[in-house]
Design a protein around this motif. Structure first.
Motif, PDB file in Angstrom:
ATOM      1  N   THR A 126      41.874  39.468  57.251  1.00 34.07           N
ATOM      2  CA  THR A 126      41.842  39.777  55.823  1.00 34.07           C
ATOM      3  C   THR A 126      43.260  40.006  55.294  1.00 34.07           C
ATOM      4  N   GLU A 184      42.907  37.343  43.425  1.00 35.38           N
ATOM      5  CA  GLU A 184      41.948  36.461  44.077  1.00 35.38           C
ATOM      6  C   GLU A 184      42.083  36.492  45.597  1.00 35.38           C
ATOM      7  N   ARG A 243      40.250  39.892  49.506  1.00 37.75           N
ATOM      8  CA  ARG A 243      39.107  39.016  49.280  1.00 37.75           C
ATOM      9  C   ARG A 243      39.098  37.775  50.186  1.00 37.75           C
TER      10      ARG A 243
END
Length: 429
Positions: A50, A68, A72
């Motif tokens: 991540t 974004e 995520r």
């Protein structure tokens, strides 16, 4: 009127402190700007991939907003399908084992399509050095490197083809396991018109299960394949690797008999099978024989992976090694290079393959290693009477080593019989 003891100018200490504070503020501002606007991409990820931090340069390349990406997306979400495949099979395992990788070629997805990059990653550990906490990655733009771009494309295609071939080999292996015989060596070598073959095997393992192997088998009309190798270790575990290796070499040769391709397939299979847990590897020579009955010769094409050099005894009594430098061990690394060589056998010539149990035997009062020079001298001293004669002489040599021969040893000799009545000579050194 001036007041003594007072001045509108700052003292020396105050001036230094002001300068230090300004310089510190400038450094902090410059460091952040350098990170964000660096000519390469930077990102930090958690151990599951991540993304926790990413700089503006990489965001501009990707055509994405920070919101974004951070928290995520994972690093692999930035890669193309080919990049994800390479990351899964090579990049991530290497990073886990070594704690860092450098200069790895990958593709990232951008608004304009794919973009070739070079990636360097390093795992950061906790302050006590015990636990990995995050991965720091640097991404370099490789779009302007045209030569590298072409090499990257070839490498990706080769990796995808190797993966497909490995899958096909594994399927064939599963089908063959049910009928695979317990013996690890051929009971007898096949008879080949116009060619003589000889072999010998000595096992040093108490349970009679060794790691050396050899074989000779047909490919198509006029072509035969042969191999000889040495699996790391002894006993049942080495025997299991030997079974897998012998089957893979045979299966790969029926698909594409090019020696380098065959050894590359074997490397892929062994690395995939044993990359986690107890690493297993081997050395091997694989080659093909193309008989020309009309011309009275045999063309030999072989490749070596970390194996001792093949020796050729000529009909005139001379002998020499076929140079195969740089061949790497098979099964240790995901991508390796192998050395290939060619020669032609004429009547009376013999090709000798052997494992290092022969050259690493301990001899004499000082227990010196026998070595390739001594083997060359011994072979030169033997009459060029054909493969079986040379095997007989070498088996006698092995017996003379006594307890100095403490490793498995396999011998395989191939050649064209000398014409009946032909005289042989022994070259002295």
């Amino acid at each position: 009127m001036c007041r003594t003891g007072q001045s509108s100018e700052p003292s020396g200490d105050e001036g230094v402190e002001a300068t230090d504070a300004a310089f510190t503020a400038l450094l902090e501002d410059s460091a952040e700007e350098l990170y964000e606007q660096a000519p390469c991409g930077y990102l930090s990820t958690l151990m599951d991939g991540t993304i926790a931090k990413i700089n503006s340069t990489l965001l501009d390349w990707l055509g994405l907003d920070r919101a974004e990406v951070v928290g995520r997306m994972r690093f692999t979400d930035l890669l193309t399908m080919g990049g994800k495949l390479y990351h899964e099979t090579h990049f991530a395992p290497a990073l886990q084992m070594q704690g860092g990788v450098s200069g790895i070629a990958l593709d990232i997805r951008t608004a304009a399509g794919r973009m070739p990059v070079l990636v360097t990653s390093k795992v950061k550990t906790s302050t006590d050095g015990e636990q990995p906490v995050l991965i720091r990655t640097t991404v370099f733009d490789a779009r302007d490197r045209r030569a590298y771009e072409r090499e990257l494309l070839r490498g990706r295609k080769a990796a995808e083809e190797a993966r497909r071939q490995a899958e096909a080999d594994r399927e064939r292996l599963q089908e063959a396991l049910a009928v695979l015989q317990q013996n690890l060596l051929p009971a007898v070598l096949p008879a080949i018109p116009g060619l003589e073959a000889g072999c010998y095997y000595h096992t040093a393992s108490p349970d009679l299960l060794g790691g050396d192997f050899y074989d000779l088998f047909p490919l198509d009309c006029g072509r035969w394949a042969f191999f000889l190798g040495d699996v790391c270790g002894k006993g049942p575990q080495a025997a299991a690797v030997t079974s897998l290796t012998r089957y893979t070499l045979r299966a790969a040769a029926l698909h594409d008999a090019d020696p380098v391709t065959v050894l590359t397939t074997l490397n892929t299979v062994l690395h995939e099978r044993y990359r986690s847990g107890d690493t297993r590897y081997c050395t091997a020579v694989f080659g093909t024989l193309e008989l020309d009955p009309a011309g009275g010769h045999v063309d030999v094409h072989l490749a070596s992976g970390g194996h001792p050099s093949t020796l050729v005894q000529r009909a005139d009594g001379s002998a020499g090694y076929l140079p195969t430098p740089g061949g790497m061990l098979i099964g240790v690394l995901p991508r390796v290079q192998f050395s290939a060589a060619r020669t032609r056998l004429l009547p009376g010539d013999t090709l000798l393959l052997y494992t290092d149990g022969l050259t690493e035997a301990r001899t004499g009062p000082g227990r010196e290693i026998y070595g390739e020079d001594a083997l060359h001298a011994f072979t030169t001293g033997q009459p060029p009477a054909g493969p079986q004669s040379l095997i007989t002489a070498l088996s006698g040599l092995l017996a003379s080593f006594g307890d100095g021969l403490d490793d498995d040893t396999a011998l395989l000799a191939l050649g064209i019989p000398a014409p009946a009545g032909a005289t042989t000579s022994v070259r002295t050194t």
